[in-house]
Design an enzyme around this catalytic site. Structure first.
Site, short mmCIF file in Angstrom:
data_model
loop_
_atom_site.label_atom_id
_atom_site.label_comp_id
_atom_site.label_asym_id
_atom_site.label_seq_id
_atom_site.Cartn_x
_atom_site.Cartn_y
_atom_site.Cartn_z
N ASP A 1 8.71 45.71 14.11
CA ASP A 1 8.05 47.10 13.97
C ASP A 1 6.83 46.96 13.31
O ASP A 1 6.55 47.74 12.52
CB ASP A 1 8.89 48.11 13.92
CG ASP A 1 9.79 48.48 15.06
OD1 ASP A 1 9.13 48.54 16.15
OD2 ASP A 1 10.86 48.64 14.60
N HIS B 1 6.21 50.88 24.65
CA HIS B 1 6.38 51.11 23.29
C HIS B 1 5.72 49.83 22.70
O HIS B 1 6.51 48.74 22.71
CB HIS B 1 7.65 51.43 22.93
CG HIS B 1 8.31 52.71 23.09
ND1 HIS B 1 9.43 53.28 22.75
CD2 HIS B 1 7.56 53.70 23.76
CE1 HIS B 1 9.64 54.39 23.14
NE2 HIS B 1 8.67 54.85 23.51
N ASP C 1 12.31 42.24 16.37
CA ASP C 1 11.94 43.75 16.44
C ASP C 1 11.73 44.17 15.07
O ASP C 1 12.24 45.30 14.29
CB ASP C 1 13.20 44.58 16.99
CG ASP C 1 12.65 45.85 17.31
OD1 ASP C 1 11.56 46.37 17.53
OD2 ASP C 1 13.46 46.72 17.33
N LYS D 1 17.34 47.06 24.84
CA LYS D 1 17.15 46.22 23.74
C LYS D 1 17.94 44.85 23.66
O LYS D 1 19.00 44.89 24.41
CB LYS D 1 17.58 47.25 22.42
CG LYS D 1 16.97 46.64 21.00
CD LYS D 1 17.18 47.63 19.95
CE LYS D 1 16.42 47.67 18.79
NZ LYS D 1 16.42 48.53 17.69
N GLU E 1 15.20 52.79 27.83
CA GLU E 1 14.80 51.63 26.93
C GLU E 1 15.73 50.73 26.68
O GLU E 1 16.86 51.22 26.05
CB GLU E 1 14.22 52.20 25.70
CG GLU E 1 13.62 51.08 24.92
CD GLU E 1 12.98 51.71 23.53
OE1 GLU E 1 12.60 51.01 22.73
OE2 GLU E 1 12.91 53.00 23.56
N ASP F 1 9.58 48.01 25.44
CA ASP F 1 9.30 47.94 23.98
C ASP F 1 8.93 46.42 23.74
O ASP F 1 9.58 45.59 23.96
CB ASP F 1 10.50 48.32 23.14
CG ASP F 1 9.84 48.66 21.79
OD1 ASP F 1 9.50 47.32 21.09
OD2 ASP F 1 10.07 49.55 21.01
N HIS G 1 11.63 44.33 21.72
CA HIS G 1 12.74 44.34 22.13
C HIS G 1 13.05 42.97 23.15
O HIS G 1 13.96 42.98 24.00
CB HIS G 1 13.37 45.65 22.87
CG HIS G 1 13.18 46.73 22.07
ND1 HIS G 1 13.69 47.84 22.50
CD2 HIS G 1 12.97 46.85 20.52
CE1 HIS G 1 13.80 48.72 21.47
NE2 HIS G 1 13.33 48.05 20.30
N ASP H 1 5.00 52.32 18.80
CA ASP H 1 6.45 52.50 18.33
C ASP H 1 6.42 51.38 17.31
O ASP H 1 7.26 50.38 17.44
CB ASP H 1 7.41 52.20 19.52
CG ASP H 1 8.88 52.36 18.73
OD1 ASP H 1 9.18 53.18 17.79
OD2 ASP H 1 9.83 52.21 19.51
N TRP I 1 16.98 55.95 24.36
CA TRP I 1 17.48 54.59 24.08
C TRP I 1 18.58 55.07 23.08
O TRP I 1 18.71 55.95 22.10
CB TRP I 1 16.39 54.00 23.02
CG TRP I 1 17.01 52.97 22.38
CD1 TRP I 1 17.12 51.67 22.77
CD2 TRP I 1 17.31 52.92 20.86
NE1 TRP I 1 17.69 50.92 21.87
CE2 TRP I 1 17.73 51.69 20.60
CE3 TRP I 1 17.36 53.98 19.78
CZ2 TRP I 1 18.31 51.36 19.31
CZ3 TRP I 1 17.81 53.51 18.75
CH2 TRP I 1 18.21 52.23 18.53
#
Length: 417
Positions: A294, A284, A292, A226, A224, A257, A260, A324, A185
């Site tokens: 997280d 992820h 994003d 985004k 990956e 992800d 993302h 992740d 990434w």
């Protein structure tokens, strides 16, 4: 929780699931084969051991909860403590900046497998398999563009770094007799309007072609995408379209992800489409409260739908499941345990779905019956099956892990500050 009560509840649940055609023991056996890839960067908010400095490249960890890991020994201790509360055997996902550099600075175009020798030994001793990531952020040559940089010197630096990371992943996979999944990434993009979209993407494609010239047999490449990065909001070179097309052409793994994509976009819906064209997927899993962000993964509809789609596609052997998120606002070991167990709970519910009956209803165009069973299945006693999974794996059942983590905080992590 009383062992006898867990067993009694499981026997009742087993009988109830049998009534809808589900073998709970078979489901537990399949769940045992799910090996999550735990992300090392939850322990220390993505600091790593390369050098001190601020995070760059759109990476941001929030919170300053006391007790984050400060060195490689503390990272390893925290990972082992977290794993002791997570049923099953799992993998560990390392970023390149978590190498064992012995206190010296090793630039990223000079790194090799020797700096991960202690990790490979540690993994073998503690029954972990390793996965890997190149690291393009938080470096003097990161800037806004790495593998897509028009400056050939900078671009070549990152090409060499990624080549070396692939070689490290190959050695990890060879040593552990299990392919090391290496994720690529990069944060490359532009804060404001760009008129050179094609240029940067052409350069990225050239860089990737060069990186992948060497074929390996003990590692797997995944790429990956985004939507955008903080400070790079207007344009992302490695978009989803770019990587899906590239991976389909080159037969690489696509990394999805869950943070993302647009908040209303279904990641679960992508599974069946992509698996028709690429060999495997890497996930992820995080919780994007606001894109994003997280947040720690919880047992919500998004994660549950994703797990159900994996099972419905018969793809547990083609989807690699990693975590992740990096939340520094709460106990970091606790965050590991919550997110890991939540993901496993979602996969268990997917494995307990009466899929054969549901598909028969669908094939017979019985829409009412299909929807009714989908709804009733939500209240089947999956939690009793989960408790048995924890009991069989000799980890805390229910909420009993909470005081154990509190004890570790009082005795270990709280003394780090």
């Amino acid at each position: 929780m009383n062992k006898e009560n867990v067993i009694k509840a499981y026997e009742l649940a087993k009988e109830r699931y049998a009534a809808v055609g589900i073998d709970t023991d078979a489901a537990l056996e399949k769940l045992q084969g799910l090996h999550l890839s735990l992300h090392c960067w939850q322990t220390d908010d993505v600091a790593g051991f390369e050098q001190a400095g601020d995070l760059t490249g759109g990476i941001q960890a929030t919170g300053n909860f006391p007790g984050k890991a400060r060195n490689i020994d503390e990272v390893r201790a925290d990972i082992l403590k977290a794993a002791s509360f997570i049923p099953g055997r799992h993998r560990l996902n390392l970023h390149e900046i978590y190498g064992d550099f012995g206190g010296k600075f090793v630039d990223r175009d000079q790194v090799d497998a020797s700096y991960f020798e202690s990790w490979m030994q540690w993994a073998e001793e503690n029954d972990f398999k390793l996965d890997f990531n190149s690291t393009s952020f938080s470096h003097s040559k990161s800037g806004n563009l790495t593998l897509s940089n028009p400056d050939k010197g900078i671009r070549d630096f990152w090409i060499e770094h990624t080549k070396r990371c692939r070689a490290i992943a190959e050695e990890m996979g060879r040593r552990q007799d299990s392919p090391c999944v290496m994720n690529l990434w990069i944060h490359d993009g532009s804060k404001d309007i760009t008129v050179n979209r094609m240029l940067y993407r052409s350069l990225l494609k050239e860089s990737l072609d060069t990186i992948f010239e060497t074929e390996y047999t003990h590692m797997k490449d995944c790429l990956e995408s985004k939507v955008f990065g903080i400070g790079l909001e207007s344009y992302t070179v490695g978009s989803n379209d770019f990587y899906v097309a590239y991976c389909a052409q080159k037969q690489k793994l696509v990394t999805l992800d869950t943070g993302h994509f647009h908040p209303t976009e279904s990641v679960a819906d992508k599974v069946s489409s992509l698996l028709l064209f690429v060999p495997e997927l890497m996930l992820h899993v995080s919780r994007p409260v606001r894109w994003d962000s997280d947040h720690v993964t919880i047992m919500n509809d998004d994660t549950l739908d994703l797990c159900k789609e994996i099972v419905r596609c018969g793809a547990m052997d083609r989807v690699n499941v990693g975590l992740d998120y990096f939340d520094g606002s709460i106990n970091r070991i606790g965050a590991y345990v919550i997110g890991s167990r939540a993901t496993q709970k979602c996969m268990l519910q997917a494995l307990l779905e009466p899929l054969e009956t549901l598909r028969r209803y669908e094939a017979e165009d019985k829409g009412f019956e299909r929807l009714a069973l989908l709804e009733e299945a939500k209240s089947l006693p999956w939690n009793a099956v989960w408790d048995m999974f924890c009991l069989r794996n000799d980890v805390p059942v229910g909420e009993t892990f909470i005081p154990e983590i509190q004890k570790y905080e009082a005795e270990v992590t709280s003394k780090r500050n």
